[in-house]
Design an enzyme around this catalytic site. Structure first.
Site, PDB file in Angstrom:
ATOM      1  N   LYS A  23     -55.041 -29.384  -1.345  1.00 24.01           N
ATOM      2  CA  LYS A  23     -54.745 -30.345  -2.408  1.00 24.01           C
ATOM      3  C   LYS A  23     -54.936 -31.769  -1.903  1.00 24.01           C
ATOM      4  O   LYS A  23     -55.563 -32.594  -2.559  1.00 24.01           O
ATOM      5  CB  LYS A  23     -53.295 -30.178  -2.883  1.00 24.01           C
ATOM      6  CG  LYS A  23     -52.817 -31.300  -3.777  1.00 24.01           C
ATOM      7  CD  LYS A  23     -51.371 -31.141  -4.183  1.00 24.01           C
ATOM      8  CE  LYS A  23     -50.395 -31.950  -3.372  1.00 24.01           C
ATOM      9  NZ  LYS A  23     -50.466 -33.398  -3.495  1.00 24.01           N
ATOM     10  N   ASN A  24     -54.399 -32.045  -0.710  1.00 23.87           N
ATOM     11  CA  ASN A  24     -54.429 -33.419  -0.212  1.00 23.87           C
ATOM     12  C   ASN A  24     -55.805 -33.848   0.274  1.00 23.87           C
ATOM     13  O   ASN A  24     -55.989 -34.992   0.684  1.00 23.87           O
ATOM     14  CB  ASN A  24     -53.386 -33.609   0.890  1.00 23.87           C
ATOM     15  CG  ASN A  24     -51.974 -33.626   0.312  1.00 23.87           C
ATOM     16  OD1 ASN A  24     -51.807 -33.646  -0.902  1.00 23.87           O
ATOM     17  ND2 ASN A  24     -50.972 -33.611   1.172  1.00 23.87           N
ATOM     18  N   ARG A  93     -49.215 -39.213  -8.007  1.00 24.42           N
ATOM     19  CA  ARG A  93     -49.302 -40.243  -6.989  1.00 24.42           C
ATOM     20  C   ARG A  93     -50.702 -40.366  -6.358  1.00 24.42           C
ATOM     21  O   ARG A  93     -51.181 -41.461  -6.077  1.00 24.42           O
ATOM     22  CB  ARG A  93     -48.249 -39.872  -5.939  1.00 24.42           C
ATOM     23  CG  ARG A  93     -48.394 -40.448  -4.625  1.00 24.42           C
ATOM     24  CD  ARG A  93     -47.585 -41.690  -4.490  1.00 24.42           C
ATOM     25  NE  ARG A  93     -48.119 -42.482  -3.414  1.00 24.42           N
ATOM     26  CZ  ARG A  93     -47.798 -43.729  -3.179  1.00 24.42           C
ATOM     27  NH1 ARG A  93     -46.934 -44.337  -3.946  1.00 24.42           N
ATOM     28  NH2 ARG A  93     -48.339 -44.394  -2.195  1.00 24.42           N
ATOM     29  N   ASP A 117     -40.971 -41.465  -6.051  1.00 26.43           N
ATOM     30  CA  ASP A 117     -40.732 -40.127  -6.574  1.00 26.43           C
ATOM     31  C   ASP A 117     -39.598 -39.468  -5.818  1.00 26.43           C
ATOM     32  O   ASP A 117     -38.893 -40.118  -5.049  1.00 26.43           O
ATOM     33  CB  ASP A 117     -42.007 -39.276  -6.587  1.00 26.43           C
ATOM     34  CG  ASP A 117     -42.597 -39.114  -5.207  1.00 26.43           C
ATOM     35  OD1 ASP A 117     -41.837 -39.208  -4.231  1.00 26.43           O
ATOM     36  OD2 ASP A 117     -43.809 -38.905  -5.118  1.00 26.43           O
ATOM     37  N   ASP A 305     -44.457 -32.275   4.910  1.00 27.57           N
ATOM     38  CA  ASP A 305     -44.585 -31.372   3.760  1.00 27.57           C
ATOM     39  C   ASP A 305     -44.080 -29.961   4.058  1.00 27.57           C
ATOM     40  O   ASP A 305     -43.874 -29.173   3.138  1.00 27.57           O
ATOM     41  CB  ASP A 305     -46.044 -31.319   3.283  1.00 27.57           C
ATOM     42  CG  ASP A 305     -46.440 -32.598   2.558  1.00 27.57           C
ATOM     43  OD1 ASP A 305     -45.549 -33.393   2.227  1.00 27.57           O
ATOM     44  OD2 ASP A 305     -47.650 -32.791   2.316  1.00 27.57           O
ATOM     45  N   VAL A 327     -40.671 -39.443   8.027  1.00 26.45           N
ATOM     46  CA  VAL A 327     -41.780 -39.959   7.207  1.00 26.45           C
ATOM     47  C   VAL A 327     -41.318 -40.438   5.829  1.00 26.45           C
ATOM     48  O   VAL A 327     -41.656 -41.546   5.408  1.00 26.45           O
ATOM     49  CB  VAL A 327     -42.918 -38.910   7.083  1.00 26.45           C
ATOM     50  CG1 VAL A 327     -44.085 -39.473   6.281  1.00 26.45           C
ATOM     51  CG2 VAL A 327     -43.392 -38.469   8.467  1.00 26.45           C
TER      52      VAL A 327
HETATM   53  C1  UD1 Z   1     -49.798 -38.101   1.853  1.00 23.89           C
HETATM   54  C2  UD1 Z   1     -49.688 -36.737   1.210  1.00 23.89           C
HETATM   55  C3  UD1 Z   1     -48.269 -36.197   1.288  1.00 23.89           C
HETATM   56  C4  UD1 Z   1     -47.782 -36.193   2.726  1.00 23.89           C
HETATM   57  C5  UD1 Z   1     -47.955 -37.596   3.347  1.00 23.89           C
HETATM   58  C6  UD1 Z   1     -47.603 -37.656   4.820  1.00 23.89           C
HETATM   59  C7  UD1 Z   1     -51.364 -36.809  -0.511  1.00 23.89           C
HETATM   60  C8  UD1 Z   1     -51.669 -36.795  -1.950  1.00 23.89           C
HETATM   61  N1  UD1 Z   1     -50.081 -36.828  -0.173  1.00 23.89           N
HETATM   62  O1  UD1 Z   1     -48.980 -38.990   1.090  1.00 23.89           O
HETATM   63  O2  UD1 Z   1     -48.273 -34.852   0.789  1.00 23.89           O
HETATM   64  O3  UD1 Z   1     -46.414 -35.871   2.745  1.00 23.89           O
HETATM   65  O4  UD1 Z   1     -49.329 -38.025   3.211  1.00 23.89           O
HETATM   66  O5  UD1 Z   1     -48.321 -36.724   5.524  1.00 23.89           O
HETATM   67  O6  UD1 Z   1     -52.228 -36.754   0.330  1.00 23.89           O
HETATM   68  N2  UD1 Z   1     -45.897 -46.328   3.351  1.00 23.89           N
HETATM   69  C9  UD1 Z   1     -45.556 -47.664   3.235  1.00 23.89           C
HETATM   70  N3  UD1 Z   1     -46.495 -48.537   2.753  1.00 23.89           N
HETATM   71  C10 UD1 Z   1     -47.754 -48.129   2.380  1.00 23.89           C
HETATM   72  C11 UD1 Z   1     -48.081 -46.757   2.502  1.00 23.89           C
HETATM   73  C12 UD1 Z   1     -47.131 -45.874   2.998  1.00 23.89           C
HETATM   74  O7  UD1 Z   1     -44.444 -48.066   3.570  1.00 23.89           O
HETATM   75  O8  UD1 Z   1     -48.565 -48.971   1.958  1.00 23.89           O
HETATM   76  C13 UD1 Z   1     -44.877 -45.377   3.887  1.00 23.89           C
HETATM   77  C14 UD1 Z   1     -44.435 -44.326   2.842  1.00 23.89           C
HETATM   78  O9  UD1 Z   1     -43.434 -44.850   2.010  1.00 23.89           O
HETATM   79  C15 UD1 Z   1     -43.965 -43.202   3.728  1.00 23.89           C
HETATM   80  C16 UD1 Z   1     -44.911 -43.278   4.924  1.00 23.89           C
HETATM   81  O10 UD1 Z   1     -45.471 -44.596   4.913  1.00 23.89           O
HETATM   82  O11 UD1 Z   1     -42.660 -43.445   4.153  1.00 23.89           O
HETATM   83  C17 UD1 Z   1     -46.021 -42.249   4.922  1.00 23.89           C
HETATM   84  O12 UD1 Z   1     -46.759 -42.347   3.739  1.00 23.89           O
HETATM   85  P1  UD1 Z   1     -48.287 -41.935   3.644  1.00 23.89           P
HETATM   86  O13 UD1 Z   1     -48.773 -41.382   4.952  1.00 23.89           O
HETATM   87  O14 UD1 Z   1     -49.025 -43.101   3.075  1.00 23.89           O
HETATM   88  O15 UD1 Z   1     -48.239 -40.766   2.595  1.00 23.89           O
HETATM   89  P2  UD1 Z   1     -49.103 -40.568   1.281  1.00 23.89           P
HETATM   90  O16 UD1 Z   1     -50.533 -40.911   1.542  1.00 23.89           O
HETATM   91  O17 UD1 Z   1     -48.423 -41.209   0.131  1.00 23.89           O
END
Ligand code: UD1
Length: 425
Positions: A23-24, A93, A117, A305, A327
């Protein structure tokens, strides 16, 4: 009408399952198809709810999409619309991954803010500051994130945290920027490597995929391609834990075991026997699992996850486990549902202490996100009688044919429509 699962406890899962594309990965690959005019084909696409949602987002931008089983074709026009459909984007998202490609192709992108979320607040500051380094102006206006760029240029960017989404948006903007971009502290997840492989097959010049330093030399044009999505390591990991939790024997195909190195090592410490193959693995468990500690971290650390599933294992293991979430800040909300199932768990900040029970106790529980939902189903399989899992649309967003697969492994599980008065429960 919402569905619910009725799950009987006491199953021993045995047999073979094959995982579909991740999915990701698939959602990001679909968005990357925006970078090239023409028809891009993806194979090994999973049949999950998020794929038709992404189809809707891309159609709103002017693409034509065909979903035929595991094959998706995306035909991208010469001129794209640059503002993504508000309603479609807000539903999930991952739609934010069109930000990078749209900024690169149109010099303008406008995408509804997906918002926080159930697993925590999910800001876009690193996505925005990365695009700004590449020469875009970004701001939040009327509930949307907007990026404007006359010309994107290469830059040296250092992420505060190896964010998966920020790495993807910076990467998909930098591939068509003028000059070289060096991205330090980039995410190293297998899904990022998959995206790099597809971008390279489209003509992008990228080095360092799978490491924390990505070097991207911008090119003027990218071309449509044909690409096979990598297997879903989180679904594969779910089956691995299901075998360990039910003292079962499951062979999982369609996945590179190195993508699950740490989770499989943890299961070994819990007492499972693991056999790794070229494109799969087998997990056998003959006794009650022994407790192990888990700490979530970006890849190659233990995936956040799989954390709810690890909590499920700890809830029935022999001994006490400490699980640390590094995370996402609110990922322990689902622990309340585990308490309903009789788990002995105490949350303290970003740690949870769990004393394993011989058996959980069946009841009604509610899924709050995809992985929490899967964790609840596996835990219900380890309960004494029959449990009802509500709000299973979350699970349908990430687990193709979940009920059918569980049944083929010997579980007794049924999908039924939520009765009208279920809110009174
Ligand atoms: C993706 C995955 C999700 C997985 C996560 C971590 C998808 C659709 N989702 O989510 O299933 O759990 O990676 O492996 O691929 N953050 C900030 N600022 C930003 C971006 C992120 O503070 O600009 C923080 C987030 O709030 C979180 C952490 O960084 O605490 C990790 O987020 P991130 O790695 O970006 O996860 P996603 O890409 O949203």
């Amino acid at each position: 009408m919402k569905d619910q699962f009725i799950v009987s406890g006491g199953a021993r899962l045995e047999g073979a399952v094959k995982v579909d594309g991740a999915k990701n990965s698939v959602l990001k690959l679909m968005a990357a198809a925006l970078l090239a005019e023409g028809t891009t084909t993806l194979h090994n696409c999973p049949e999950i709810l998020d794929v038709p949602l992404m189809k809707k987002v891309l159609e709103g931008l002017g693409c034509e999409i065909d979903l035929e089983g595991a094959r998706v074709t995306i035909t991208t026009p010469a001129e794209l619309r640059s503002n993504a459909d508000f309603d479609a984007v807000r539903q999930f998202r991952a739609s934010v991954c069109v930000l990078g490609p749209l900024t690169a192709r149109c010099g303008h992108a406008e995408i509804a803010l997906p918002g926080g979320d159930a697993i925590g607040s999910r800001p876009l500051d690193m996505h925005q500051s990365g695009l700004e380094k590449l020469g875009a102006r970004t701001y939040i206006e009327h509930g949307a994130v907007v990026a404007d760029a006359e010309n994107l240029h290469g830059a040296e960017i250092k992420l505060d945290f190896p964010s998966v989404g920020a790495t993807e948006n910076i990467l998909t903007a930098a591939v068509m920027a003028e000059g070289v971009t060096i991205l330090h502290n980039a995410a190293r997840e297998p899904e990022i490597v998959d995206l790099c492989m597809m971008l390279k097959s489209m003509g992008a010049d990228i080095e360092g995929e799978g490491t924390s330093r990505l070097s991207i030399r911008g090119v003027e044009k990218l071309y449509p391609t044909e690409h096979e999505v990598i297997g879903d390591r989180i679904v594969a990991g779910t089956w691995a834990f299901a075998a360990a939790m039910t003292r079962g024997d499951i062979t999982v195909g369609g996945i590179a075991p190195r993508h699950l190195h740490l989770p499989l090592e943890k299961l070994k410490s819990a007492g499972a026997q693991i056999d790794a193959y070229d494109n799969g693995f087998r997990v056998r468990m003959r006794r009650r699992p022994t407790s192990v500690d888990f700490q979530t971290l970006p890849f190659p650390g233990f995936p956040t996850d799989l954390q709810p599933i690890a909590i499920g294992l700890s809830a029935i293991a022999e001994g006490t486990s400490i699980i640390t979430e590094n995370v996402f800040e609110s990922r322990f909300r689902f622990v309340d549902e585990m308490l309903r199932l009789g788990a002995d768990a105490q949350v303290d900040g970003h740690h949870v202490l769990i004393r394993g029970q011989e058996r959980l106790s069946s009841t009604d529980v509610w899924s709050s996100d995809i992985r929490a939902g899967a964790g609840l189903v596996l835990s219900a399989l380890c309960a004494d009688e029959t449990s009802t899992i509500h709000d299973v649309f979350h699970i349908d967003r990430g687990y193709p044919n979940f009920v059918e697969n569980l049944r083929s492994l010997g579980a007794t599980i049924e999908r039924i429509q939520e009765p009208e008065d279920s809110d009174l429960l």
